[in-house]
Design an enzyme around this catalytic site. Structure first.
Site, mmCIF file in Angstrom:
data_model
loop_
_atom_site.group_PDB
_atom_site.id
_atom_site.type_symbol
_atom_site.label_atom_id
_atom_site.label_comp_id
_atom_site.label_asym_id
_atom_site.label_seq_id
_atom_site.Cartn_x
_atom_site.Cartn_y
_atom_site.Cartn_z
ATOM 1 N N SER A 128 0.843 -1.197 0.000
ATOM 2 C CA SER A 128 0.000 0.000 0.000
ATOM 3 C C SER A 128 0.872 1.238 0.000
ATOM 4 C CB SER A 128 -0.857 -0.017 1.262
ATOM 5 O OG SER A 128 -1.404 1.247 1.515
ATOM 6 N N TYR A 152 -1.916 -0.904 10.898
ATOM 7 C CA TYR A 152 -2.177 -1.439 9.554
ATOM 8 C C TYR A 152 -0.976 -1.192 8.642
ATOM 9 C CZ TYR A 152 -3.593 -1.245 4.693
ATOM 10 O OH TYR A 152 -3.607 -1.395 3.336
ATOM 11 N N LYS A 156 1.987 -3.779 6.697
ATOM 12 C CA LYS A 156 2.388 -3.789 5.278
ATOM 13 C C LYS A 156 3.907 -3.639 5.157
ATOM 14 C CE LYS A 156 -1.532 -4.625 3.554
ATOM 15 N NZ LYS A 156 -1.782 -5.898 2.873
HETATM 16 N N1 UFG Z 1 -12.394 11.518 3.222
HETATM 17 C C1 UFG Z 1 -13.428 12.367 3.552
HETATM 18 N N2 UFG Z 1 -14.575 11.820 4.060
HETATM 19 C C2 UFG Z 1 -14.736 10.474 4.232
HETATM 20 C C3 UFG Z 1 -13.670 9.604 3.880
HETATM 21 C C4 UFG Z 1 -12.499 10.167 3.377
HETATM 22 O O1 UFG Z 1 -13.317 13.590 3.410
HETATM 23 O O2 UFG Z 1 -15.806 10.048 4.699
HETATM 24 C C5 UFG Z 1 -11.157 12.082 2.634
HETATM 25 C C6 UFG Z 1 -9.895 11.788 3.412
HETATM 26 O O3 UFG Z 1 -9.678 12.777 4.399
HETATM 27 C C7 UFG Z 1 -8.849 11.803 2.289
HETATM 28 C C8 UFG Z 1 -9.608 11.263 1.086
HETATM 29 O O4 UFG Z 1 -10.981 11.468 1.380
HETATM 30 O O5 UFG Z 1 -8.441 13.108 2.003
HETATM 31 C C9 UFG Z 1 -9.381 9.790 0.822
HETATM 32 O O6 UFG Z 1 -9.657 9.045 2.013
HETATM 33 P P1 UFG Z 1 -9.796 7.457 2.004
HETATM 34 O O7 UFG Z 1 -10.138 7.038 3.395
HETATM 35 O O8 UFG Z 1 -10.681 7.018 0.917
HETATM 36 O O9 UFG Z 1 -8.328 6.974 1.602
HETATM 37 P P2 UFG Z 1 -6.932 7.223 2.342
HETATM 38 O O10 UFG Z 1 -6.033 7.868 1.351
HETATM 39 O O11 UFG Z 1 -7.077 7.878 3.654
HETATM 40 O O12 UFG Z 1 -6.533 5.726 2.683
HETATM 41 C C10 UFG Z 1 -6.183 4.848 1.659
HETATM 42 C C11 UFG Z 1 -6.458 3.416 2.065
HETATM 43 C C12 UFG Z 1 -5.597 3.006 3.222
HETATM 44 C C13 UFG Z 1 -4.173 3.346 2.955
HETATM 45 C C14 UFG Z 1 -4.023 4.791 2.557
HETATM 46 C C15 UFG Z 1 -2.630 5.167 2.195
HETATM 47 O O13 UFG Z 1 -7.808 3.250 2.441
HETATM 48 O O14 UFG Z 1 -5.706 1.623 3.386
HETATM 49 O O15 UFG Z 1 -4.846 5.034 1.408
HETATM 50 O O16 UFG Z 1 -2.195 4.394 1.161
HETATM 51 F F1 UFG Z 1 -3.456 3.140 4.091
#
Ligand code: UFG
Length: 349
Positions: A128, A152, A156
């Site tokens: 990841s 998590y 990885k």
């Molecule tokens: N976000 C919102 N509202 C939500 C969910 C997310 O505003 O309800 C925002 C987050 O703050 C971020 C973006 O949307 O800016 C993406 O968030 P995600 O949770 O979809 O994805 P992340 O980048 O936080 O996490 C993903 C994977 C993880 C991994 C991470 C880093 O889900 O498993 O990328 O690789 F660890």
């Protein structure tokens, strides 16, 4: 004619694995799937059967169970494995670190031990972009510093280290460590897709659930990031592109007999607000949202330098944000309750 190469998929009925299963069949591989349904539904197998026209070869088992994994290798002539089986919720990992280490590290060890016993030495590992921690430079190259900010992510990183050590100890091993950015979208049929249990942690499934009326409003976590519109920027990649990346990596391992560590992303960053707008256009639905405080642990921006995967695997993502949104919407609107059909929902418990 040569017999097809058989590939073992662990976590086979999960979101990315189910799309990879189809892509592997299309590329001429045979697949043996293993899953314990801890975060997926057996209905996936029915859908894969219908989409591929072939009955899936599947074993219900826990990848942490040595006897079950031994039985899989005894029964099937596996030439390579793609290891998806793992827990993946960042927040939950902080609450249940032991469960995360046991499942994610334990499962990998059990799989590698079984592979070693059966002299199977080609492994694709679901890593990841989380292994880059808080990136200092964008776009992120594979040689960027690695760190973890939650259990998590630590699992990885440990997984990558175990596999590097194993390849160093025994040159027979060939590993592909694939660092995924943000997978979204669904198969173009709309028959398989992402089906999170409970409240979605990730942005796209939350948006699609607002669009079908299952949730009232989206919460946008912060608009004061150091990004053009203040909301977080990520490298969203269509899950079918990601699946094709696994096929390319597997071919590389089997044909070139070499290991690779590669980003799988598009190289393009999009903000939360951009994704909302693109989704509204693709679906014709309005997504109501509120700006709320930042989510702890989130970074401003994260996007890949995807050059290495293109150079070595001859793979690149081809589906754009519009396709990602249209396909996520097709899946969610055809399956408002995910894989849970009305029948099973109404059945007495
Ligand atoms: N976000 C919102 N509202 C939500 C969910 C997310 O505003 O309800 C925002 C987050 O703050 C971020 C973006 O949307 O800016 C993406 O968030 P995600 O949770 O979809 O994805 P992340 O980048 O936080 O996490 C993903 C994977 C993880 C991994 C991470 C880093 O889900 O498993 O990328 O690789 F660890």
């Amino acid at each position: 004619m040569r017999a097809p190469t058989t590939v073992l998929l662990t976590g086979a009925t999960g979101y990315i694995a189910s799309h990879t299963w189809l892509a592997l069949l299309e590329a001429g591989f045979d697949v043996v799937g293993v899953d314990n349904f801890s975060n997926s539904s057996p209905e996936v197998l029915t859908r894969l059967h219908a989409l591929s026209g072939r009955a899936p070869t599947f074993v219900e088992a826990d990848v942490c169970d040595p006897a079950a994994m031994e039985a899989v290798f005894q029964r099937h002539r596996v030439a390579a494995a793609v290891h998806f089986a793992a827990f993946k919720a960042v927040g939950e990992s902080a609450e249940k670190p032991l469960a995360y280490y046991a499942n994610n590290v334990g499962g990998l060890l059990t799989l590698c031990e079984a592979m070693t016993r059966h002299q199977v030495h080609a492994l694709v590992f679901s890593s990841s972009a989380t292994v880059y921690g808080k990136p200092k430079e964008l776009p992120i190259r594979e040689d960027a510093p690695l760190s973890s900010t939650n259990p998590y992510g630590a699992t990885k990183l440990i997984g990558e280290n175990i596999l590097r050590d194993l390849a160093n100890a025994d040159p027979a091993w060939n590993m592909a460590l694939l660092r995924y950015f943000n997978p979204v979208g669904a198969h173009e049929s709309g028959d398989i897709g992402e089906d999170p249990r409970g409240v979605p942690n990730n942005l796209m499934p939350y948006i699609t659930q607002v669009a079908v009326g299952q949730r009232a409003r989206l919460q946008v976590f912060g608009n004061d990031y150091d990004t053009p519109d203040g909301t977080g920027v990520r490298d969203y990649i269509h899950v079918v592109d990601l699946a094709e990346g696994h096929v390319a990596a597997l071919r590389y391992l089997l044909d070139r007999q070499q290991s690779i560590t590669a980003n799988l992303g598009t190289g393009q960053g999009h903000s939360v607000l951009e994704l909302i707008r693109a989704f509204e256009q693709a679906s014709g639905r309005r997504i109501d949202y509120d700006i709320v405080p930042r989510r702890p642990g989130d970074v401003d921006a994260s996007y890949a330098d995807p050059t290495l995967a293109h150079e070595l695997l001859n793979w690149r993502a081809t589906r754009d944000l519009q396709a990602m949104c249209a396909d996520s919407w097709r899946w969610q609107s055809k399956n408002p309750n995910g894989y849970q059909t009305l029948q099973t929902m109404n059945a007495p418990s």
